[in-house]
Design an enzyme around this catalytic site. Structure first.
Site, mmCIF file in Angstrom:
data_model
loop_
_atom_site.group_PDB
_atom_site.id
_atom_site.type_symbol
_atom_site.label_atom_id
_atom_site.label_comp_id
_atom_site.label_asym_id
_atom_site.label_seq_id
_atom_site.Cartn_x
_atom_site.Cartn_y
_atom_site.Cartn_z
ATOM 1 N N GLY A 1 48.672 8.326 29.026
ATOM 2 C CA GLY A 1 48.733 6.977 29.603
ATOM 3 C C GLY A 1 49.551 6.888 30.871
ATOM 4 N N LYS A 2 49.662 8.018 31.595
ATOM 5 C CA LYS A 2 50.404 7.974 32.870
ATOM 6 C C LYS A 2 49.719 7.045 33.870
ATOM 7 C CE LYS A 2 50.130 12.308 34.024
ATOM 8 N NZ LYS A 2 49.319 12.912 32.981
ATOM 9 N N ASP B 1 41.667 7.778 37.741
ATOM 10 C CA ASP B 1 42.914 6.992 37.702
ATOM 11 C C ASP B 1 43.023 6.037 38.890
ATOM 12 O OD1 ASP B 1 44.351 7.627 35.345
ATOM 13 O OD2 ASP B 1 44.666 9.631 36.147
ATOM 14 N N LYS C 1 61.092 15.417 18.862
ATOM 15 C CA LYS C 1 61.347 16.768 19.402
ATOM 16 C C LYS C 1 60.483 17.101 20.627
ATOM 17 C CE LYS C 1 63.333 19.856 17.224
ATOM 18 N NZ LYS C 1 64.722 19.812 16.964
ATOM 19 N N GLY D 1 23.254 8.759 37.570
ATOM 20 C CA GLY D 1 23.151 10.108 37.005
ATOM 21 C C GLY D 1 22.472 11.046 37.981
ATOM 22 N N CYS E 1 22.210 2.608 40.531
ATOM 23 C CA CYS E 1 21.956 3.825 41.292
ATOM 24 C C CYS E 1 20.725 4.584 40.765
ATOM 25 C CB CYS E 1 23.207 4.696 41.344
ATOM 26 S SG CYS E 1 23.187 5.776 42.780
ATOM 27 N N GLN F 1 16.666 3.678 40.909
ATOM 28 C CA GLN F 1 15.607 4.577 41.366
ATOM 29 C C GLN F 1 14.535 4.739 40.281
ATOM 30 O OE1 GLN F 1 17.770 8.144 42.478
ATOM 31 N NE2 GLN F 1 18.666 7.183 44.296
ATOM 32 N N ARG G 1 22.189 10.697 46.985
ATOM 33 C CA ARG G 1 21.495 11.360 48.097
ATOM 34 C C ARG G 1 20.118 10.766 48.345
ATOM 35 N NH1 ARG G 1 24.238 15.851 49.421
ATOM 36 N NH2 ARG G 1 25.463 16.672 47.696
ATOM 37 N N HIS H 1 26.998 1.049 43.428
ATOM 38 C CA HIS H 1 27.770 1.086 42.179
ATOM 39 C C HIS H 1 28.688 -0.141 42.167
ATOM 40 C CE1 HIS H 1 26.786 5.102 40.602
ATOM 41 N NE2 HIS H 1 26.590 5.400 41.878
ATOM 42 N N GLU I 1 30.143 -1.517 39.906
ATOM 43 C CA GLU I 1 31.273 -1.380 38.964
ATOM 44 C C GLU I 1 32.560 -0.958 39.685
ATOM 45 O OE1 GLU I 1 28.643 0.549 39.126
ATOM 46 O OE2 GLU I 1 29.053 2.659 38.672
HETATM 47 N N1 GLN Z 1 20.761 11.348 41.581
HETATM 48 C C1 GLN Z 1 20.545 10.185 42.402
HETATM 49 C C2 GLN Z 1 20.833 10.469 43.865
HETATM 50 O O1 GLN Z 1 21.535 11.414 44.180
HETATM 51 C C3 GLN Z 1 21.383 9.020 41.910
HETATM 52 C C4 GLN Z 1 22.860 9.260 42.006
HETATM 53 C C5 GLN Z 1 23.670 8.295 41.184
HETATM 54 O O2 GLN Z 1 23.182 7.681 40.241
HETATM 55 N N2 GLN Z 1 24.953 8.178 41.483
HETATM 56 O O3 GLN Z 1 20.376 9.749 44.722
#
Ligand code: GLN
Length: 579
Positions: free
Chosen positions: A16-17, A71, A188, A359, A386, A390, A482, A530, A532
């Site tokens: 938890g640092k 972090d 300890k 992903g 992301c 796609q 990409r 993203h 988030e």
């Molecule tokens: N693999 C996909 C790309 O490179 C999506 C990347 C991701 O979801 N962050 O465009």
């Protein structure tokens, strides 16, 4: 000049640092100090960009395009401000700079050595990041006693030597286990951690004791005796149901005031924790709970399931739900299971909404496409992030626009319809095997189409920034990918009914699609970005607020039609959807 606080970890990792550092930062900011937070990662990778998510958790992306340890995300979520990539220091960066300097003749023929050159480069970077701040909190990754920690401990001591003890304080975050066969809290390992720190000439000013239960007086006395530290400087950090409770607990121990005194500062203002407390209450005592499934693939590590790969999505859902005063229960589903068993899709009816996160690569892709298809046809709220966006475009192209076998060229290079593809610049980079830090990274602007759902969501949170050159109103989210929606297919797909509700315009005029939505669906929204990464407890992201509100609406509708509970949903609050 800044004051410095170093945060070290004792006994085990994951103690938890990060949350301690973020909470200290939040406290100092609340007392009126201009505060910044630095994360040191002792690994040799240059940055976290090439680390596997199941190995090291999510890769956090900064506004200025850094690929960083998660972090830094915790810091931003607590501080409600952007933290730049220079605030992450890795051993890889340090050694690379020193060797590059040596090759450029910058050491004027001297022998380049571990001491002093490595700690000097560490200190140079800490000073650079602390420039303009009154307080700098440095979290040293790993655990005291790790071989790779040594140069950073040496640098902390050297900084103390340079600026004096009143300008540098040390915190040890330690773990007090309760072995189940003796049912007694043991001190300890903490005593050993203090000894290891002392071997480097560092004496902890405060020990934060991570425990399952609050620490008792007897244990405090033991630590006090062995560590020569006053009992007021032993800070209890028992397990809590939400990490956002930690600064409130620290304040109960007057940790902020004690640290301010230790650094010979005086509070600049009295903090007001009421709003923070209200937000925390909304998390720990939520109203009705929506059920959200996240269909991912970075979940397994050996015999364990790891959600760290998607920690920012988890947090963004929590912020958005707390904002609208409902709770959120997350279920993790492995995309691959839907490939082997299409019957499994029916379980999606049991959720108020589903997220397909980002992903890379082939595995689980067809399962995710099946899930998206099901959500589209069954009017279940869907948020694609992301890769999730796609694959939503691929699904729509195949099943609605009738572009048979459409795909992303990331998975199928010979697809007749590469609706998701690499732009020429990325093709060049991949030809040269140039993978490190070369994706589309960091904050990019998007222009939104008026009248779309996405536009309406950003309007509610007023997240627009006016471009001074063009007068256009734009929104900014962070990116890490990409591949792009192939510009050649945009018109054809729109004619089939999908709406591209926002795009980024590059300097060369190319338009990169940033958002898609389906107008006749309760909530079918996906983004190339993203969102988030721009969600904080005090400032949730509008896309997530829109998604969780749509989930809440479905929860109310389903309950009302299946039960005689017309009153199921209480009077909506100002920011809530009515149902
Ligand atoms: N693999 C996909 C790309 O490179 C999506 C990347 C991701 O979801 N962050 O465009």
């Amino acid at each position: 000049m800044s004051k410095f606080i170093f945060v070290f970890g004792g006994v085990i990792s994951g103690v938890g640092k990060g949350v301690t550092t973020a909470s200290l930062g939040k406290m100092f900011k609340s007392y009126g100090f201009k505060t910044t937070l630095i994360k040191i990662d002792p690994y040799l990778n240059f940055d976290a960009g090439t680390l596997r998510p199941t190995e090291h958790g999510e890769v956090w992306v900064t506004e200025d395009g850094g690929e960083i340890d998660q972090d830094l995300g915790t810091y931003e979520r607590f501080m409600n401000e952007n933290i730049p990539k220079q605030n992450n220091i890795t051993s890889g960066q340090i050694y690379k700079t020193v060797i590059d300097n040596e090759r450029s003749g910058n050491y004027l023929g001297k022998t380049v050595q571990f001491i002093p050159h490595i700690p000097q480069e560490i200190i140079r970077r800490i000073k650079l990041a602390s420039d303009g701040y009154e307080v700098t909190i440095v979290e040293v990754g790993g655990t005291v006693g790790d071989y790779e920690n040594t140069p950073f401990l040496f640098a902390a001591k050297a900084l103390e030597q340079e600026f004096g003890k009143t300008s540098v304080a040390h915190v040890l975050v330690s773990y007090l286990p309760v072995p189940y066969h003796i049912s007694e809290m043991k001190t300890k390992p903490t005593q050993q951690a203090v000894r290891l720190l002392r071997q480097e000439g560092l004496v902890p000013d405060f020990i934060v004791c991570r425990t399952a239960h609050p620490i008792d007086e007897e244990r405090k006395q033991k630590i006090q005796m062995y560590a020569h530290i006053s009992p007021e400087h032993i800070i209890a950090a028992p397990d809590v149901s939400s990490i956002y409770e930690v600064p409130l607990n620290f304040e109960r121990d007057a940790f902020g005031k004690k640290m301010i005194k230790r650094l010979e500062l005086a509070p600049k203002k009295e903090p007001d924790w009421k709003v923070w407390q209200k937000q925390v209450n909304a998390i720990i005592k939520p109203g009705k709970k929506i059920r959200v499934a996240i269909v991912g693939k970075y979940l397994d590590t050996g015999a364990y399931k790891l959600h760290d790969s998607y920690v920012s999505i988890e947090q963004a859902l929590m912020h958005a739900s707390a904002f609208s005063d409902h709770g959120c229960e997350i279920t993790w589903l492995d995309a691959k299971t839907f490939e082997q068993n299409p019957e499994a899709l029916k379980q999606l009816n049991g959720f108020e909404g589903v997220i397909i996160p980002g992903g890379f690569g082939k595995s689980g892709v067809e399962g995710k496409i099946e899930v998206i298809s099901y959500l589209r046809k069954h009017n279940i709220p869907f948020l694609g992030i992301c890769y999730g966006m796609q694959l939503a475009v691929v699904e729509f192209a195949r099943n609605v626009a009738k572009l048979t076998d459409a795909h992303t060229s990331e998975v199928e290079q010979n697809t007749p319809y590469p609706v998701i593809d690499l732009l020429p610049m990325q093709k060049e980079l991949l030809k040269q095997n140039d993978f490190g830090g070369t994706m589309r990274l960091g904050g990019y602007s998007a222009l939104l189409k008026s009248g779309t759902k996405v536009d309406a969501l950003y309007q509610t949170k007023d997240r627009f920034v006016t471009d001074t050159a063009t007068g256009e109103k734009k929104v900014f989210e962070r990116h890490r990918h990409r591949y792009e929606v192939h510009p050649d297919y945009v018109t054809q797909l729109e004619q089939a009914g999908i709406v591209f509700s926002g795009y980024h315009k590059r300097a060369d005029g190319t338009c990169l699609m940033e958002y898609v939505e389906l107008p006749d669906h309760p909530f079918f929204v996906a983004t190339q970005a993203h969102p988030e990464f721009k969600s904080r407890l005090a400032n949730p992201n509008p896309i997530f607020v829109g998604f969780t509100n749509a989930c809440y609406k479905r929860l109310c509708n389903v309950k009302q039609s299946t039960q005689s509970t017309a009153q199921f949903c209480a009077q909506p609050k100002a920011d809530q959807v009515s149902c």
